[in-house]
Design a protein around this motif. Structure first.
Motif, mmCIF file in Angstrom:
data_model
loop_
_atom_site.group_PDB
_atom_site.id
_atom_site.type_symbol
_atom_site.label_atom_id
_atom_site.label_comp_id
_atom_site.label_asym_id
_atom_site.label_seq_id
_atom_site.Cartn_x
_atom_site.Cartn_y
_atom_site.Cartn_z
ATOM 1 N N LYS A 9 0.809 -1.221 0.000
ATOM 2 C CA LYS A 9 0.000 0.000 0.000
ATOM 3 C C LYS A 9 0.844 1.274 0.000
ATOM 4 C CE LYS A 9 -0.854 -0.359 4.959
ATOM 5 N NZ LYS A 9 -0.107 -1.603 5.134
ATOM 6 N N SER A 10 1.956 1.276 0.726
ATOM 7 C CA SER A 10 2.798 2.474 0.781
ATOM 8 C C SER A 10 3.432 2.769 -0.575
ATOM 9 C CB SER A 10 3.886 2.316 1.841
ATOM 10 O OG SER A 10 3.303 2.212 3.116
ATOM 11 N N SER A 67 -3.084 4.702 10.896
ATOM 12 C CA SER A 67 -3.069 3.749 12.007
ATOM 13 C C SER A 67 -2.148 4.224 13.128
ATOM 14 C CB SER A 67 -2.621 2.378 11.516
ATOM 15 O OG SER A 67 -3.390 1.997 10.403
ATOM 16 N N ASN A 68 -0.971 4.741 12.754
ATOM 17 C CA ASN A 68 -0.057 5.288 13.758
ATOM 18 C C ASN A 68 -0.633 6.531 14.405
ATOM 19 O OD1 ASN A 68 2.057 3.414 13.383
ATOM 20 N ND2 ASN A 68 2.876 4.585 11.681
ATOM 21 N N GLY A 110 -11.398 2.018 13.132
ATOM 22 C CA GLY A 110 -12.523 1.710 12.245
ATOM 23 C C GLY A 110 -13.405 2.925 12.009
ATOM 24 N N ALA A 111 -13.701 3.668 13.072
ATOM 25 C CA ALA A 111 -14.532 4.872 12.940
ATOM 26 C C ALA A 111 -13.831 5.922 12.085
ATOM 27 C CB ALA A 111 -14.864 5.435 14.324
ATOM 28 N N VAL A 112 -12.539 6.105 12.296
ATOM 29 C CA VAL A 112 -11.777 7.066 11.499
ATOM 30 C C VAL A 112 -11.748 6.633 10.042
ATOM 31 C CG1 VAL A 112 -9.452 7.980 11.070
ATOM 32 C CG2 VAL A 112 -10.380 7.963 13.398
ATOM 33 N N ASN A 113 -11.471 5.367 9.790
ATOM 34 C CA ASN A 113 -11.422 4.885 8.406
ATOM 35 C C ASN A 113 -12.762 5.072 7.700
ATOM 36 O OD1 ASN A 113 -8.725 4.187 8.559
ATOM 37 N ND2 ASN A 113 -9.108 2.008 8.876
ATOM 38 N N GLN A 114 -13.856 4.859 8.402
ATOM 39 C CA GLN A 114 -15.169 5.080 7.795
ATOM 40 C C GLN A 114 -15.367 6.545 7.442
ATOM 41 O OE1 GLN A 114 -18.503 3.239 9.887
ATOM 42 N NE2 GLN A 114 -17.103 1.632 10.607
ATOM 43 N N LYS A 140 -4.009 20.314 -2.429
ATOM 44 C CA LYS A 140 -4.601 20.115 -3.752
ATOM 45 C C LYS A 140 -4.999 18.652 -3.918
ATOM 46 C CE LYS A 140 -1.819 20.402 -7.321
ATOM 47 N NZ LYS A 140 -0.989 20.893 -8.443
ATOM 48 N N HIS A 141 -4.112 17.754 -3.503
ATOM 49 C CA HIS A 141 -4.377 16.319 -3.521
ATOM 50 C C HIS A 141 -3.938 15.755 -2.173
ATOM 51 C CE1 HIS A 141 -5.127 16.336 -7.818
ATOM 52 N NE2 HIS A 141 -3.962 16.924 -8.025
ATOM 53 N N LEU A 142 -4.734 14.843 -1.621
ATOM 54 C CA LEU A 142 -4.416 14.220 -0.346
ATOM 55 C C LEU A 142 -4.549 12.715 -0.488
ATOM 56 C CD1 LEU A 142 -3.820 14.220 2.705
ATOM 57 C CD2 LEU A 142 -6.272 14.653 3.083
ATOM 58 N N PHE A 143 -3.469 12.020 -0.165
ATOM 59 C CA PHE A 143 -3.443 10.561 -0.164
ATOM 60 C C PHE A 143 -3.201 10.125 1.274
ATOM 61 C CE2 PHE A 143 -2.122 12.067 -4.290
ATOM 62 C CZ PHE A 143 -2.865 11.278 -5.151
ATOM 63 N N VAL A 144 -4.020 9.191 1.747
ATOM 64 C CA VAL A 144 -3.903 8.729 3.133
ATOM 65 C C VAL A 144 -3.746 7.218 3.132
ATOM 66 C CG1 VAL A 144 -5.000 8.612 5.399
ATOM 67 C CG2 VAL A 144 -5.371 10.630 3.948
ATOM 68 N N VAL A 145 -2.688 6.750 3.782
ATOM 69 C CA VAL A 145 -2.467 5.320 3.950
ATOM 70 C C VAL A 145 -3.000 4.918 5.327
ATOM 71 C CG1 VAL A 145 -0.709 3.515 4.181
ATOM 72 C CG2 VAL A 145 -0.441 5.309 2.455
ATOM 73 N N THR A 146 -3.736 3.820 5.349
ATOM 74 C CA THR A 146 -4.235 3.273 6.611
ATOM 75 C C THR A 146 -4.174 1.757 6.536
ATOM 76 O OG1 THR A 146 -6.013 3.422 8.264
ATOM 77 C CG2 THR A 146 -6.682 3.258 5.939
#
Length: 170
Positions: free
Chosen positions: A13-14, A84-85, A145-149, A117-123
């Motif tokens: 994923k990274s 996650s961190n 889980g709540a944050v990811n939703q 402008k663009h935001l990519f988030v790894v979880t």
């Protein structure tokens, strides 16, 4: 544009997220690092990751808690690694949000979304192992889980990476 990238440990994923940042066009590439480098192993891991990103022209910003206070340029292509961190830091660090973790992280994400402008988030996808954990770990899983939703709700795209293969979910 907001793109959430999830997957299990070692899923790729990274690397996938970084490839998306590189393909996103021009702008200031911001890497928002959330892992606190505990011990010598953690410090070596951070140094290795910084070296890998150096050629990709990322500006690294360390943000362990308090995402809402972070400011990035409006032309930025930001990669937050990893949610996650950040959730764990907010829960367990003395300057973290504690019981208000979901709200604090969600507010920070929404503010960052407005700036970049663009935001990519790894979880991480940590919910499918079917194991029952102790109360503290279950609380962490609940908060993440709540944050990811919330992230997925506001995202333009959500991708799960499995064995290095990106699977579009949204």
């Amino acid at each position: 544009m907001v793109h959430i990238i999830t997957g299990g440990s070692g899923s790729g994923k990274s690397a996938y997220a970084e490839s998306l940042v590189l393909a996103a066009g021009t702008g200031t590439r911001i890497y928002i690092a959330t892992m606190i480098p505990y011990g010598e192993e953690g410090k070596q891991r951070v140094a290795r990751h910084r070296k890998l990103r150096q050629e990709k022209q990322f500006e690294t910003i360390e943000c362990y808690t308090g995402l809402e206070a972070l400011e990035v340029p409006e032309d930025s292509i930001a990669l937050l690694e990893c949610m996650s961190n950040l959730v764990a830091n907010e829960m367990y660090e003395k300057d973290g949000a504690g019981e208000q973790t979901v709200e604090a992280v969600s507010k920070g994400f929404l503010r960052l979304r407005e700036q970049a402008k663009h935001l990519f988030v790894v979880t991480n996808e940590v919910f499918s192992d079917g194991i029952t954990y102790d109360a503290w770990t279950m609380r962490y899983l609940s908060y993440l889980g709540a944050v990811n939703q919330k992230l997925a709700e506001y995202a333009d795209a959500v991708t799960e990476v499995v064995y290095g293969i990106p699977l579009q979910i949204k």
